[in-house]
Design a protein around this motif. Structure first.
Motif, PDB file in Angstrom:
ATOM      1  N   PRO A  55      18.150  80.824  33.084  1.00  9.76           N
ATOM      2  CA  PRO A  55      17.838  79.503  32.559  1.00  9.76           C
ATOM      3  C   PRO A  55      18.980  79.012  31.662  1.00  9.76           C
ATOM      4  N   MET A  85      23.122  65.430  30.776  1.00  8.05           N
ATOM      5  CA  MET A  85      22.188  65.320  31.896  1.00  8.05           C
ATOM      6  C   MET A  85      20.787  64.957  31.432  1.00  8.05           C
ATOM      7  N   LYS A 337       6.441  77.856  27.169  1.00  4.62           N
ATOM      8  CA  LYS A 337       7.122  77.327  28.349  1.00  4.62           C
ATOM      9  C   LYS A 337       8.635  77.439  28.204  1.00  4.62           C
ATOM     10  N   GLU A 341      10.181  79.908  30.915  1.00  5.23           N
ATOM     11  CA  GLU A 341      10.692  79.172  32.059  1.00  5.23           C
ATOM     12  C   GLU A 341      11.935  78.351  31.727  1.00  5.23           C
ATOM     13  N   CYS A 344      13.890  72.018  32.977  1.00  4.08           N
ATOM     14  CA  CYS A 344      14.571  71.595  34.193  1.00  4.08           C
ATOM     15  C   CYS A 344      15.456  70.391  33.901  1.00  4.08           C
ATOM     16  N   PRO A 346      17.540  67.058  35.405  1.00  8.00           N
ATOM     17  CA  PRO A 346      17.454  66.190  36.583  1.00  8.00           C
ATOM     18  C   PRO A 346      18.531  66.542  37.600  1.00  8.00           C
ATOM     19  N   GLU A 347      18.261  66.198  38.843  1.00  8.35           N
ATOM     20  CA  GLU A 347      19.232  66.498  39.887  1.00  8.35           C
ATOM     21  C   GLU A 347      20.492  65.670  39.679  1.00  8.35           C
ATOM     22  N   SER A 367      23.240  70.442  39.141  1.00 12.33           N
ATOM     23  CA  SER A 367      21.841  70.821  39.042  1.00 12.33           C
ATOM     24  C   SER A 367      21.098  70.277  40.252  1.00 12.33           C
ATOM     25  N   ASP A 368      20.183  71.080  40.809  1.00 12.28           N
ATOM     26  CA  ASP A 368      19.345  70.583  41.897  1.00 12.28           C
ATOM     27  C   ASP A 368      17.945  70.305  41.373  1.00 12.28           C
ATOM     28  N   GLY A 369      17.817  70.193  40.072  1.00 13.43           N
ATOM     29  CA  GLY A 369      16.525  69.887  39.484  1.00 13.43           C
ATOM     30  C   GLY A 369      15.781  71.111  39.009  1.00 13.43           C
ATOM     31  N   ALA A 370      16.422  72.275  39.047  1.00 12.74           N
ATOM     32  CA  ALA A 370      15.748  73.516  38.677  1.00 12.74           C
ATOM     33  C   ALA A 370      15.979  73.855  37.209  1.00 12.74           C
ATOM     34  N   ASN A 371      15.380  74.960  36.783  1.00  8.57           N
ATOM     35  CA  ASN A 371      15.569  75.402  35.409  1.00  8.57           C
ATOM     36  C   ASN A 371      16.808  76.268  35.236  1.00  8.57           C
ATOM     37  N   LYS A 372      17.544  76.441  36.316  1.00  8.83           N
ATOM     38  CA  LYS A 372      18.805  77.172  36.251  1.00  8.83           C
ATOM     39  C   LYS A 372      19.888  76.298  36.863  1.00  8.83           C
ATOM     40  N   PRO A 373      21.101  76.452  36.421  1.00  9.60           N
ATOM     41  CA  PRO A 373      22.160  75.646  37.038  1.00  9.60           C
ATOM     42  C   PRO A 373      22.362  76.042  38.495  1.00  9.60           C
TER      43      PRO A 373
END
Lengths: 417, 204
Positions: A55, A85, A337, A341, A344, A346-347, A367-373
């Motif tokens: 994360p 972002m 949270k 986790e 996230c 944004p993409e 970023s594809d919108g996930a909680n990790k790069p």
């Protein structure tokens, strides 16, 4: 007549003048360098790959370990990319603290560079003086983050905590007298800001001390003047940034040209060189020390007058107060949270660059919108500087290679990543 | 920046330029890279190539939560990720340009497919591309045509594979130890298990 052959020399990776783990293959004609081929990657730890599996907030610590002599500047670029972002607003006080510590870091970096550069070229004493002052600044790091090097102090949304009200003091010890103890604790009576102010007041005198030792020193000049000349056009072609670019006479400083944080409110000048040799780059960095001290003084003044929050109150990103978590359900959920986790982004993709002590340090974050790069590319200034080693050292003597490594201000943590 | 955008739209067409987070991105055809880059350097004053990097879009937009959670954990997170979706243009090469003269930045992106992982080298346009292209070759296996010295740069001598590809496991494929009997260093398949502490989630 016997046939003359070029001589190949393996320089490093355990050579003290190689600044870490540089392996240089030098092709020599007598003592003149014909070709230099740096072999890097001996300190490659796969930071980019590791960051992809964690994360966002867990990678701040990796940033410290990139350029391990200017830790907080690396963090700054990284948290700025995340903030960009998220569109997160950082409290003004946190921005001032960041700028102050960026400049403290710049001084630390330049002191390290000055000490080791002078040591490589043959001046021992500057190293000792430079590290004496560096110690004071490391104490500032320790006071604010608890760690002397790898601070993890900048967080998305602000900084980890406010500046301490009380500067830690030396304790009584069998090894020093009461009088000595009082002496070394003299500037530690007030807060951290008082301590930094005291440093900023004293430091110009120290810079004068270093330049008295070096600037007009005959040997120093013989070793640096007209060594490793890079013209402005070549510097741009080779992707130079920071003092290396300014030493060649290009006026470019991200702090001035694309001001981030609160640099636009600061008063400072950008030194540039004329000929683009090692001596010019030395002068540029020495002037940067003075300018950084100026910025620090301005920050201290502002910070003393303006208390306030240092962390964003958006608890999706910044952890809630420990006290609130005890009896506030929402805070507890946020906390849970955030640490299980993360958050996230944004993409999209951003590139955030800062004026790192060595040049432009950039983080390209996808970023594809996930909680990790999805992908992080770390643009390290030392990488392009070292790439020019061949061009800069061609035609110079073997001993000048050491000067050129010194002037490039290479640190392998960031070159190898 | 608005002006630059206008000029770029005029030169390269509206569809290739996009703006997000106050940054401009120009998507180009991988075959045109030399022409476009020359034009950008000479007509748009982008005199510095700040950065060049590769990217692998294999698992873009996929999260670990889609897999089957069992009592022993998330199987997808424990196995090397194999994407079921075939991405036509899986790889990308990204150029970050800087114009010191006009104080402008631009990102240029060229997409590549796995079958044809080849793109023209820009080392003759910006000399700084040399090591960056070597790095992209090393970590992604992207080939740069007309690069004079395309060797591995960051990984070990004799390394196999391209570690930043998404199908390359994070723990690596081989581990190294000193063998006393043989009296030399030997390489063996990794003995550790991949483990992911925080699963990857995508929340909109």
């Amino acid at each position: 007549m016997s046939e003359m052959r070029n001589y190949t020399l393996n320089f490093g990776p355990q050579h003290p003048a190689a600044h870490g783990v540089l392996r240089l293959i030098l092709e020599l004609d007598g003592e003149v360098v014909e070709r230099a081929d740096p072999h890097i990657g001996l300190l490659h730890r796969g930071t980019e790959k590791l960051a992809e599996s964690k994360p966002y907030s867990q990678s701040i610590g990796y940033m410290d370990r990139l350029d391990y002599v200017s830790m907080m500047c690396n963090e700054h670029a990284y948290v700025m990319a995340i903030e960009k972002m998220l569109g997160l607003k950082v409290p003004e006080r946190a921005e001032y603290i960041r700028v102050m510590f960026d400049e403290i870091t710049r001084i630390m970096n330049h002191l390290m560079w000055l000490g080791t550069h002078a040591l490589d070229v043959g001046a021992m004493s500057v190293f000792l003086y430079a590290f004496r002052e560096r110690e004071t600044l490391i104490d500032c790091y320790e006071a604010v983050s608890g760690s002397r090097m790898h601070a993890t102090y900048f967080r998305p949304g602000g900084v980890y905590r406010d500046l301490p009200e009380k500067m830690p003091q030396y304790l009584d010890s069998k090894l020093r007298s009461a009088k000595k103890l009082e002496e070394i604790n003299e500037n530690r009576q007030g807060s951290l800001l008082d301590f930094i102010e005291d440093f900023a007041n004293k430091f110009p005198k120290n810079i004068k001390q270093y330049s008295d030792l070096l600037t007009d020193n005959r040997i120093w000049k013989q070793r640096l003047v007209n060594i490793g000349i890079v013209s402005a056009d070549r510097a741009k072609q080779l992707g130079f940034t920071g003092p290396m670019l300014r030493g060649s006479g290009v006026e470019w400083d991200i702090r001035k040209n694309e001001p981030y944080s609160v640099y636009e409110k600061m008063e400072f000048d950008i030194p540039i060189g004329v000929t683009g040799d090692c001596y010019d780059r030395y002068l540029v960095r020495m002037e940067e020390l003075r300018q950084s001290t100026r910025i620090i003084s301005q920050c201290v003044k502002w910070l003393k007058a303006n208390p306030g929050p240092v962390m964003s109150d958006d608890h999706k990103v910044a952890p809630p107060k420990r006290g609130n978590m005890k009896d506030d359900m929402e805070s507890m959920i946020h906390h849970f949270k955030l640490f299980t986790e993360g958050y996230c982004l944004p993409e999209g993709e951003v590139y955030s660059a800062i004026e790192h002590p060595k040049g432009e340090f950039g983080i390209y974050l996808v970023s594809d919108g996930a909680n990790k790069p999805y992908r992080i590319k770390i643009r390290a200034p030392g990488f392009s500087h070292l790439a020019s080693m061949d061009e800069m050292s061609k035609g110079h003597m073997l001993s000048d290679v050491v000067t050129i490594i010194g002037t490039q201000d290479i640190v392998f943590g960031e070159v190898d990543r | 920046m608005k002006q630059l955008k206008k000029q770029l739209v005029k030169a390269f067409g509206k569809n290739s330029i996009s703006e997000s987070f106050k940054e401009l991105t120009l998507v180009i055809n991988s075959e045109d890279v030399i022409d476009v880059c020359k034009q950008l350097r000479d007509d748009f004053n982008f005199s510095i190539l700040i950065d060049l990097c590769g990217i692998d879009y294999l698992t873009y937009g996929e999260s670990d939560w889609n897999g089957n959670a069992s009592s022993s954990g998330f199987s997808r997170a424990r196995q090397a990720q194999q994407s079921s979706v075939h991405k036509e243009q899986r790889f990308g090469v990204i150029y970050h340009l800087l114009s010191v003269e006009d104080n402008q930045r631009l990102r240029v992106k060229a997409l590549l497919s796995l079958d044809n992982l080849m793109i023209q080298s820009v080392t003759n346009i910006w000399n700084s591309a040399d090591w960056f292209e070597r790095e992209a070759f090393d970590l992604f296996g992207i080939l740069f045509e007309n690069h004079t010295d395309l060797r591995r740069i960051l990984t070990d001598y004799g390394f196999v594979g391209h570690p930043l590809r998404k199908d390359f496991p994070m723990i690596g494929e081989v581990e190294m130890r000193y063998d006393e009997e043989l009296g030399r260093v030997v390489y063996e398949p990794v003995s550790i298990e991949p483990n992911i502490n925080v699963p990857r989630v995508i929340r909109k």
